[in-house]
Design an enzyme around this catalytic site. Structure first.
Site, mmCIF file in Angstrom:
data_model
loop_
_atom_site.group_PDB
_atom_site.id
_atom_site.type_symbol
_atom_site.label_atom_id
_atom_site.label_comp_id
_atom_site.label_asym_id
_atom_site.label_seq_id
_atom_site.Cartn_x
_atom_site.Cartn_y
_atom_site.Cartn_z
ATOM 1 N NE ARG A 91 -95.450 8.117 98.535
ATOM 2 C CZ ARG A 91 -95.699 8.492 99.876
ATOM 3 N NH1 ARG A 91 -95.928 9.672 100.124
ATOM 4 N NH2 ARG A 91 -95.479 7.574 100.702
ATOM 5 C CB CYS A 168 -83.452 12.505 106.980
ATOM 6 S SG CYS A 168 -84.918 11.241 106.912
ATOM 7 C CG ASP A 169 -88.740 14.389 109.446
ATOM 8 O OD1 ASP A 169 -88.616 13.248 108.748
ATOM 9 O OD2 ASP A 169 -89.776 15.154 109.145
ATOM 10 C CE1 TYR A 259 -88.640 5.383 104.706
ATOM 11 C CE2 TYR A 259 -88.030 6.565 106.753
ATOM 12 C CZ TYR A 259 -88.614 6.441 105.330
ATOM 13 O OH TYR A 259 -89.469 7.433 105.316
ATOM 14 N NE ARG A 279 -98.414 6.643 104.340
ATOM 15 C CZ ARG A 279 -98.835 6.784 105.345
ATOM 16 N NH1 ARG A 279 -99.755 5.677 105.677
ATOM 17 N NH2 ARG A 279 -98.508 7.591 106.314
#
Length: 433
Positions: A91, A168-169, A259, A279
């Site tokens: 990531r 997706c939450d 987003y 992040r």
């Protein structure tokens, strides 16, 4: 009542303990016999497994763990998929390589999401094949990121499997914020929403009397008065809601998913990003240690009392969905499903994110209707990017990958796309040809 066997893929995730807690807190409504944690990384899963055993013992639910696909899914009724292919180390590269080329560095959007998808799709497909070999009738609830690309791939590789659920939450996290601002509960609100994953808009928000509350929400957003209290201590979330307010002010119409900030203001996002500390670094430096400390506390004290462990939006939404499937509740959830006329003037077959009624027979999408030119134009371009990305993954196709990144609004320039792609291809060994 039947008791269900659950497998959580990504058992070493920092989201696992809140998920287990949510499952255990709801056993009266959703009875559970066994929860199996599956992960390929024993070092990450071991303490979480031990803490989960402490949590489950008083309730009489068995906790098991596995590190091999071949011995995990037999007898499973539900498989929850929350894998992070490549871990936080990859990531970090997903975020930093694009930033080095002055492009958005985010784990699911833009070039970072492309790289994450290159890894995730391969692993998700392998897991689905293993599940279907051992538990042909199990519900597979997939919320592994990048959800849009994973959903496109699973729909393509397993086109007739109605028991693969993609969702997706994030829309629910936003709804929780709206509910808090309105002084109510998310479950008492009925949203209308359309788009692609991490690329959608709220059109209405009805209360139990049928009143549309969204105009009031938009007014509060334009006044900069919508920050949920529980998120005010997280500087990243503060910035996110500030950008949501800006989007709601700048563009008339529907309220966007947070987003969309990465696609509508990419240069601003890059200007505010730290190219050396992203992040991923913050999660590695803070959240990972916090979860380890929490596990240690639970194991040493043989209780979760005093550990600070709470349910999260993530776990609550997944368990609500699983319960609706098992108990035939016919409740609405925002999910990712094939466009079979739901949005008539958008690409047929595209994986769209819309409200669906969920029962024991799966998801029945609610008709959206035709969408305006602005939203359609954005979505067609983004879907073309997602489609080409899956082409690149399944065929190891360099040309498809380059075209995908060129289409993405966070990249656009061919030379930039090529530089980023070559860096990914070399450092992550994607072996694109």
């Amino acid at each position: 009542m039947k008791k269900y066997n659950i497998v959580i893929c990504g058992g070493g995730s920092t989201y696992t303990l809140p998920m287990v807690k949510t499952l255990l807190d709801n056993t009266e409504k959703f009875p559970i016999s066994n929860i199996t944690l599956f992960d390929t990384d024993e070092s990450k899963q071991q303490k979480i497994y031990q803490a989960a055993q402490v949590m489950a013992a008083p309730i009489g639910v068995d906790i098991a763990q596995s590190y091999q696909l071949a011995e995990t899914f037999s007898g499973a009724d539900f498989v929850f998929m929350q894998i992070r292919s490549g871990g936080l180390e990859m990531r970090e590269l997903d975020e930093k390589i694009p930033l080095a080329h002055d492009c958005v560095g985010q784990e699911t959007c833009g070039a970072g999401g492309f790289a994450y998808g290159m890894r995730s799709v391969v692993d998700v497909v392998d897991i689905v094949k293993a599940v279907r070999g051992q538990a042909p009738e199990a519900w597979i609830i997939n919320y592994s990121n990048p959800a849009a690309i994973v959903a496109e791939a699973t729909n393509r590789v397993f086109p007739n499997d109605r028991k693969i659920i993609n969702l997706c939450d994030m829309p629910i996290a936003i709804l929780d914020g709206f509910a808090e601002a309105l002084g109510t509960e998310r479950q008492k609100l009925t949203p209308r929403y359309f788009g692609l994953n991490h690329f959608g808009w709220f059109t209405h928000l009805y209360d139990e009397q049928g009143n549309d509350l969204l105009p009031g929400i938009k007014q509060r957003l334009t006044e900069g008065n919508m920050m949920p209290e529980e998120l005010k201590e997280d500087s990243d979330w503060v910035k996110t809601f500030e950008q949501l307010s800006k989007m709601a002010t700048d563009l008339k119409g529907h309220i966007p998913n947070t987003y969309l900030q990465y696609y509508l203001y990419p240069e601003y996002i890059v200007s505010k990003s730290d190219k050396n500390y992203t992040r991923a670094n913050a999660v590695m430096d803070n959240r990972l240690q916090a979860v380890q400390d929490q596990c240690d506390f639970i194991i040493e004290n043989n209780t979760i009392e005093g550990s600070g462990l709470e349910r999260g939006v993530h776990g609550t939404y997944i368990v609500e969905l699983a319960t609706a499937l098992a108990m035939n509740e016919k409740k609405e959830f925002i999910m990712i499903v094939p466009n079979t006329g739901i949005i008539p003037n958008f690409s047929y077959g595209a994986m769209v994110e819309v409200p669906c009624v969920v029962s024991k027979n799966g998801a029945e999408p609610i008709h959206v209707g035709e969408i305006d030119t602005f939203y359609k134009g954005l979505m067609e371009s983004q879907y073309a990017y997602e489609k080409l990305t899956v082409d690149a993954i399944l065929n190891r196709d360099y040309d498809a990958a380059l075209k995908a990144l060129t289409l993405n609004r966070t990249v656009v320039n061919v030379d930039t796309a090529k530089s980023i792609l070559d860096a990914f291809n070399t450092q992550m060994q994607f072996n694109l040809k």
